[in-house]
Design an enzyme around this catalytic site. Structure first.
Site, PDB file in Angstrom:
ATOM      1  N   GLU A 217      -3.923  -9.377   3.992  1.00  0.00           N
ATOM      2  CA  GLU A 217      -4.688  -9.035   5.179  1.00  0.00           C
ATOM      3  C   GLU A 217      -5.873  -9.963   5.425  1.00  0.00           C
ATOM      4  OE1 GLU A 217      -3.471  -7.021   2.965  1.00  0.00           O
ATOM      5  OE2 GLU A 217      -2.684  -5.202   3.889  1.00  0.00           O
TER       6      GLU A 217
ATOM      7  N   GLU B  16       0.838  -1.213   0.000  1.00  0.00           N
ATOM      8  CA  GLU B  16       0.000   0.000   0.000  1.00  0.00           C
ATOM      9  C   GLU B  16       0.864   1.251   0.000  1.00  0.00           C
ATOM     10  OE1 GLU B  16      -2.275  -1.557   3.407  1.00  0.00           O
ATOM     11  OE2 GLU B  16      -4.043  -1.065   2.232  1.00  0.00           O
TER      12      GLU B  16
HETATM   13  N1  T1G Z   1       4.643  -7.551  11.284  1.00  0.00           N
HETATM   14  C1  T1G Z   1       5.462  -7.937  12.272  1.00  0.00           C
HETATM   15  N2  T1G Z   1       6.217  -9.061  12.247  1.00  0.00           N
HETATM   16  C2  T1G Z   1       6.111  -9.812  11.161  1.00  0.00           C
HETATM   17  C3  T1G Z   1       5.281  -9.479  10.065  1.00  0.00           C
HETATM   18  C4  T1G Z   1       4.529  -8.284  10.163  1.00  0.00           C
HETATM   19  N3  T1G Z   1       3.743  -7.863   9.180  1.00  0.00           N
HETATM   20  N4  T1G Z   1       5.403 -10.450   9.134  1.00  0.00           N
HETATM   21  C5  T1G Z   1       6.276 -11.340   9.630  1.00  0.00           C
HETATM   22  N5  T1G Z   1       6.697 -10.974  10.832  1.00  0.00           N
HETATM   23  C6  T1G Z   1       7.665 -11.652  11.669  1.00  0.00           C
HETATM   24  C7  T1G Z   1       7.219 -13.036  12.068  1.00  0.00           C
HETATM   25  O1  T1G Z   1       6.383 -12.951  13.195  1.00  0.00           O
HETATM   26  C8  T1G Z   1       8.562 -13.684  12.380  1.00  0.00           C
HETATM   27  O2  T1G Z   1       8.956 -13.115  13.614  1.00  0.00           O
HETATM   28  C9  T1G Z   1       9.485 -13.083  11.344  1.00  0.00           C
HETATM   29  O3  T1G Z   1       8.836 -11.881  10.887  1.00  0.00           O
HETATM   30  C10 T1G Z   1       9.731 -13.973  10.167  1.00  0.00           C
HETATM   31  O4  T1G Z   1       8.437 -14.346   9.682  1.00  0.00           O
HETATM   32  C11 T1G Z   1      -2.615  -1.609   6.946  1.00  0.00           C
HETATM   33  C12 T1G Z   1      -3.016  -3.701   8.424  1.00  0.00           C
HETATM   34  C13 T1G Z   1       6.537 -11.653   5.409  1.00  0.00           C
HETATM   35  C14 T1G Z   1       6.140 -13.641   3.935  1.00  0.00           C
HETATM   36  O5  T1G Z   1       0.171 -10.438   6.671  1.00  0.00           O
HETATM   37  O6  T1G Z   1       3.410 -13.565   5.411  1.00  0.00           O
HETATM   38  O7  T1G Z   1      -0.349  -4.611   6.541  1.00  0.00           O
HETATM   39  O8  T1G Z   1       9.114 -15.224  14.941  1.00  0.00           O
HETATM   40  O9  T1G Z   1       8.807 -16.821   9.842  1.00  0.00           O
HETATM   41  O10 T1G Z   1       8.701 -17.380   6.215  1.00  0.00           O
HETATM   42  O11 T1G Z   1      -3.368  -2.961   5.240  1.00  0.00           O
HETATM   43  O12 T1G Z   1       6.060 -13.487   7.613  1.00  0.00           O
HETATM   44  O13 T1G Z   1      11.156 -14.289  13.827  1.00  0.00           O
HETATM   45  O14 T1G Z   1      10.114 -13.079  15.781  1.00  0.00           O
HETATM   46  O15 T1G Z   1       6.915 -15.856   8.462  1.00  0.00           O
HETATM   47  O16 T1G Z   1      10.336 -15.497   5.571  1.00  0.00           O
HETATM   48  C15 T1G Z   1      -0.013  -7.745   6.363  1.00  0.00           C
HETATM   49  C16 T1G Z   1       2.601 -11.597   7.186  1.00  0.00           C
HETATM   50  C17 T1G Z   1       0.001  -7.155   7.727  1.00  0.00           C
HETATM   51  C18 T1G Z   1       2.466 -10.509   6.131  1.00  0.00           C
HETATM   52  C19 T1G Z   1       7.936 -13.673   5.657  1.00  0.00           C
HETATM   53  N6  T1G Z   1       1.172  -8.502   6.171  1.00  0.00           N
HETATM   54  N7  T1G Z   1       3.903 -12.177   7.130  1.00  0.00           N
HETATM   55  O17 T1G Z   1       7.867 -15.080   5.715  1.00  0.00           O
HETATM   56  O18 T1G Z   1       9.320 -15.528   7.747  1.00  0.00           O
HETATM   57  S1  T1G Z   1      -1.495  -6.312   8.043  1.00  0.00           S
HETATM   58  C20 T1G Z   1       1.169  -9.825   6.361  1.00  0.00           C
HETATM   59  C21 T1G Z   1       4.183 -13.166   6.233  1.00  0.00           C
HETATM   60  C22 T1G Z   1      -1.351  -4.905   7.124  1.00  0.00           C
HETATM   61  C23 T1G Z   1      -2.384  -2.888   6.228  1.00  0.00           C
HETATM   62  C24 T1G Z   1      -2.573  -4.085   7.079  1.00  0.00           C
HETATM   63  C25 T1G Z   1       5.560 -13.741   6.336  1.00  0.00           C
HETATM   64  C26 T1G Z   1       6.527 -13.146   5.316  1.00  0.00           C
HETATM   65  P1  T1G Z   1       9.903 -13.980  14.608  1.00  0.00           P
HETATM   66  P2  T1G Z   1       8.291 -15.747   8.942  1.00  0.00           P
HETATM   67  P3  T1G Z   1       9.107 -15.950   6.267  1.00  0.00           P
END
Ligand code: T1G
Length: 692
Positions: free
Chosen positions: A125, A105
C-alpha cells in the site's frame, strides 16, 4: 459472481473469482461474506478454506474502486475480516502466487494460513501513497514481529512465501496441489479449540520506544515528499502501544487521511497509467505476437550499447553491428565496463555478469544479422544515414523481422518508405542512458502493422521499459513538449532570470533536474542543431538566442567542461558561471529588455503549463492515445516528480481553468504567441472536466 462456494467433504471452500488478480471489490467481498454465512449455518461443515482462482490468491483491495463509493460500501474489507475472525469454525487461507495488500490482511484474519512456494507476499500500500487499511499494520507485527513487519509495511516490497516459511505467518507449506494440501490441513485442525486468532498474539519487543524512534528518523529521511511511509510507522507503533481495537482505529484514521492526499492519487494514477499505456484501442489485446528470440542493434555508440544491454539483461541474445572494428571494439568494451561497475557495486552476480556478456556479440557484416527477429538502428540522427541503413536492412533481414529506428525526432513514415516492408517498420525511441531510463517511446508509423506494434509493446515490458505509443510528429510526445518548456526557459533568462534561478524553481517542485542542468548533461549542442533546423523549417517559431550564444562560445555542457554552468575536472557539480550570467544580461540589454524580478511561481507555471498546453495539442491530434500516456512519458523519461503525477495530472490538480488563467496572463507578455490555448484544454476547462 466473484467468489465460488463449494463443499468438499465436511470442508467449505470459498474461491475468490475476480480476474485478473482477485481484487477485493464489493462483489467479491459480498460473496465471501455470503459463503461464510452458508458455511457457519451448515452443521455438516467443520472447517472453511478461502483461496483464489487464477493467477492470484488476491492482489488486495480493488484499486479500480478507490475514491468511489464502492470502495467502502458494506461489507467493507474490515467487515469481511471481522466475519472471518469471529468464525466459530476454523478458517484456513490457502495462498498461492500473489497475496498482497488487502489479500494478505484477509489471510491474517483467518485462523490458519497455508501456502505453496513462490507466492509473493506483500503489503504494498505504501507504494500507492497509503498504508494497509484493513488491519495489516496491527496483525502483521503480531505474527511476524515488529521489525520484519515494519520493514515490509514501510517498503511495500514483496517477500516470497518460502522466505517466510519458518515464520508463524504460515502454519504449513504445501507441496503439490494446494487445495488438496489445504483440505488435509483442515482435517488436522477441524476440532482444535480455542481457535487461534492473530489479534490475540502479544507483541514482545522490550525496548520498542527506541526502535520506533530510530524508525521514525530513518523513514523521515528517506520518504521525500511522500507522507505515507512515516504514517506507516505511526500505525505500527499503535500495534505495540495500544489495545488491538484502538490500534485499528489509529490505522483507519491514518488510512483515510492518506487516501485523500494528492501524493496518493498521483501514485495510483501512475500505477494505472503504466498499465493503461500498453492498451491501444484499435489493437486487440489478443493480437498474435511475433516471436522475438534474437535482436540486432546497428551502431555500438552510447545509445546502441545501452539498447543492447537491455536485451542481454532480459536474457535475449543480441548482435551489435558496426562498420569499423575500432568502433565495435570500443562499444563492446564500454558495455563490459558498465557491467563491471554494476558488479563492483554488488548489484550483479558474477554469474549474471558472465551470462549477459556472453549474450552480446559484435559483427561488421550485415549478412550476419539477417536472422534476427528485430533489428534496432541507433545510428547518426540524419535522414540520409537512416536511408542507407534501412535500404540495407530491407535487403538482408529475413521476412517478418521487425525493423526499428531509435530516431528521436525524424519521421518514421519517411524511414519506412526506404523499405519494401513499411508495415514492419516502427520507432523505438530509447532515452539516454538507454540501459537505465525506463521510458521507451514506441512510434507507430501510418503503415506499421498491428502485430508489430503489439509485439514491440510486449517486448518493452520484457525489457522492463514503460512502452508508450506515439504517433509520428516532430519530437513525438516527450521532445515535442520539452521544446516548449525549453523555449520558456530561454525567454525567462532574457526577461530577468539566471539559469540557476530557473533550475532551482522547478527542482523545488521535485524535478530531478531543471532545464539548464539537464541541457548541460545531455549536451546543449543537441538543442542547437534542432533549432538551426527550425529556423529554416519553421521561422515563425521564436526562440531565445541565449542558448545559441552559449553554444557559439563552445559551452556545450559537461562534455566540454562548461555550459550554462562552470564545471571542475572530475566534479559533476554545476557552479553558476559569471561569464554566462554576464552574457545573458548583455543579451537582454541588446534586446532592449528591462530585466525584472521573476517569481518562482511564474517560472514553474511557464515551464509546466507550456508542457501541458503542448500535451493538449498532442492529445487532440491523436499523437498520444490518452493523457496518462503523456504523464507516463514525463514520469519515466523526463524526471517529472512522481508525487505530482505528470504534467497532465498536475494540471488537473491545479484545475484547468486556473491553468488557462495563468496562460492568458503570460500571453500578454513577450512571445505571447507561445500561449495560444489548445482547443482541447479550453474545451475541457469550459466543461468543468479534466484530462484524466
Ligand atoms: N486491484 C485491481 N486491479 C489490479 C490490482 C488491484 N489491487 N492489482 C493489479 N491489478 C490489475 C492491473 O491493473 C492489471 O489490469 C492486471 O491486474 C495485471 O496487473 C485495504 C487498500 C498483483 C503483483 O498494491 O502489484 O489492498 O491492465 O500487469 O505484473 O489495505 O499488479 O490487465 O486491466 O501488474 O502479474 C494493494 C498492486 C491494493 C497490488 C500482479 N495491492 N498490484 O502483477 O500484473 S490497496 C497492490 C501489483 C489495498 C488494503 C489496501 C501487481 C501484481 P489490466 P499487472 P503482474
Amino acid at each position: 459472481m466473484s467468489a465460488e462456494y463449494q463443499v468438499n467433504g465436511n470442508v467449505a471452500v470459498i474461491t475468490m473469482k475476480n480476474p485478473p488478480v482477485n481484487g477485493l471489490g464489493h462483489a467479491t467481498r459480498s460473496a465471501i461474506v455470503e459463503g461464510m454465512k452458508q458455511a457457519l449455518n451448515d452443521d455438516a461443515i467443520k472447517a472453511i478454506i478461502i483461496t483464489g482462482a487464477g493467477k492470484a490468491f488476491s492482489g488486495g483491495a480493488d484499486i479500480k474502486e478507490f475514491n468511489s463509493p464502492k470502495a467502502f460500501a458494506e461489507p467493507s474489507l474490515h467487515t469481511v475480516i471481522n466475519v472471518i475472525e469471529n468464525s466459530s469454525k476454523p478458517v484456513i487461507a490457502a495462498i498461492h502466487t500473489v497475496c498482497m495488500g488487502g489479500g494478505l490482511e484477509l489471510a491474517l484474519g483467518c485462523n490458519y494460513r497455508v501456502a505453496t512456494a513462490g507466492a509473493l507476499i506483500a503489503l504494498p500500500e505504501v507504494k500507492l501513497g497509503i498504508l494497509p487499511g484493513a488491519g495489516g499494520t496491527q496483525r502483521l507485527p503480531r505474527i511476524l514481529g515488529l521489525e520484519m513487519a515494519l520493514n515490509m509495511i514501510v517498503s511495500g516490497t514483496p517477500v516470497t512465501s518460502e522466505k517466510l516459511a519458518k515464520t508463524a505467518l504460515f502454519n504449513e507449506m504445501i507441496e503439490g496441489d494446494l487445495l488438496q494440501g489445504a483440505l488435509a490441513f483442515a482435517a488436522k485442525v477441524a476440532d482444535v479449540r480455542p481457535l487461534p486468532r492473530v489479534r490475540d498474539i502479544k507483541i514482545n519487543y522490550p525496548n520498542y520506544e527506541a526502535f520506533l524512534q530510530f524508525s521514525r528518523n530513518t523513514v523521515r529521511a528517506m520518504s521525500g515528499p511522500f507522507p505515507a511511509p512515516l504514517k506507516c510507522v505511526e500505525a505500527v507503533a499503535a500495534a505495540v502501544t495500544k489495545k488491538f481495537d484502538d490500534g485499528i482505529k489509529v490505522e483507519r484514521d491514518l488510512f483515510l487521511e492518506l487516501v485523500q492526499t494528492t501524493e496518493s492519487k498521483a501514485l495510483r494514477h501512475a500505477f494505472f497509467g503504466e498499465r493503461a499505456a500498453s492498451k491501444i484501442p484499435d489493437v486487440p489485446e489478443d493480437t498474435p505476437l511475433r516471436a522475438i528470440k534474437s535482436v540486432a542493434v546497428i551502431g555500438a555508440g552510447t545509445m546502441g550499447g545501452g539498447i543492447a544491454m537491455n536485451f542481454a539483461n532480459a536474457g535475449i541474445p543480441v548482435q551489435i553491428l558496426e562498420m569499423k572494428q575500432e568502433a565495435l571494439d570500443k562499444g563492446l568494451a564500454t558495455i563490459r565496463k558498465n557491467y563491471e561497475n554494476t558488479l563492483k557495486k554488488g548489484k550483479l552476480t558474477q554469474e549474471k555478469f558472465d551470462q549477459r556478456i556472453a549474450l552480446i556479440t559484435g559483427t561488421m557484416s550485415y549478412e550476419e544479422i539477417g536472422q534476427a527477429d528485430i533489428v534496432i538502428e541507433a545510428v547518426f540522427e540524419e535522414m540520409g544515414v537512416k536511408e542507407q541503413v534501412f535500404k540495407k536492412l530491407d535487403q538482408v533481414m529475413k521476412p517478418g523481422a521487425i525493423l526499428a529506428s531509435n530516431t528521436s525526432t525524424l519521421d518514421v513514415d519517411v524511414i519506412a518508405s526506404f523499405t519494401k516492408r513499411p508495415e514492419d517498420v516502427i520507432g523505438t525511441h530509447f532515452f539516454s542512458p538507454a540501459n537505465v531510463m525506463k521510458l521507451l517511446e514506441i512510434v507507430r508509423g501510418k503503415k506499421t502493422a498491428k502485430d508489430v506494434l503489439a509485439t514491440t509493446l510486449a517486448l518493452s515490458k520484457k525489457i522492463k521499459k514503460t512502452g508508450v505509443v506515439s504517433g509520428v510528429c516532430d519530437g513525438f510526445i516527450g521532445n515535442r513538449m520539452i521544446e516548449q518548456y525549453s523555449r520558456q526557459a530561454g525567454f525567462l533568462l532574457e526577461e530577468g532570470c539566471t539559469p540557476e534561478q530557473v533550475d532551482k524553481a522547478v527542482e523545488k517542485l521535485g524535478f530531478a533536474m531543471g532545464p539548464f542542468r539537464m541541457g548541460d548533461l545531455a549536451g546543449n549542442d543537441i538543442g542547437w542543431s534542432i533549432r538551426k533546423r527550425r529556423y529554416i523549417d519553421k521561422p515563425e517559431i521564436t526562440y531565445s538566442k541565449t542558448a545559441d550564444l552559449l553554444c557559439e562560445m563552445g559551452r556545450y555542457g559537461q562534455k566540454t567542461g562548461a555550459g550554462w554552468y562552470d564545471y571542475k575536472p572530475g566534479d559533476r557539480k554545476a557552479y553558476p558561471s559569471q561569464l554566462v550570467n554576464d552574457m545573458i544580461i548583455q543579451h537582454s540589454a541588446d534586446l532592449g529588455i528591462e530585466r525584472r524580478k521573476i517569481t518562482d511561481q511564474e517560472i514553474a507555471e511557464r515551464l509546466i503549463f507550456s508542457l501541458v498546453n503542448e500535451g493538449a495539442y498532442i492529445l487532440e491530434e491523436g499523437i498520444a492515445t490518452r493523457a496518462s500516456d503523456i504523464d507516463m512519458v514525463y514520469l519515466t523519461g523526463y524526471g517529472f516528480p512522481l508525487h505530482r503525477g505528470g504534467p497532465m495530472f498536475y494540471a488537473d490538480t491545479v484545475g484547468l481553468p486556473n491553468v488557462i488563467m495563468a496562460m492568458e496572463k503570460y500571453a500578454k507578455g513577450r512571445h505571447g504567441d507561445a500561449w495560444k490555448v489548445a482547443p482541447l484544454l479550453a474545451k475541457l476547462a469550459a466543461e468543468g472536466k479534466s484530462f484524466n
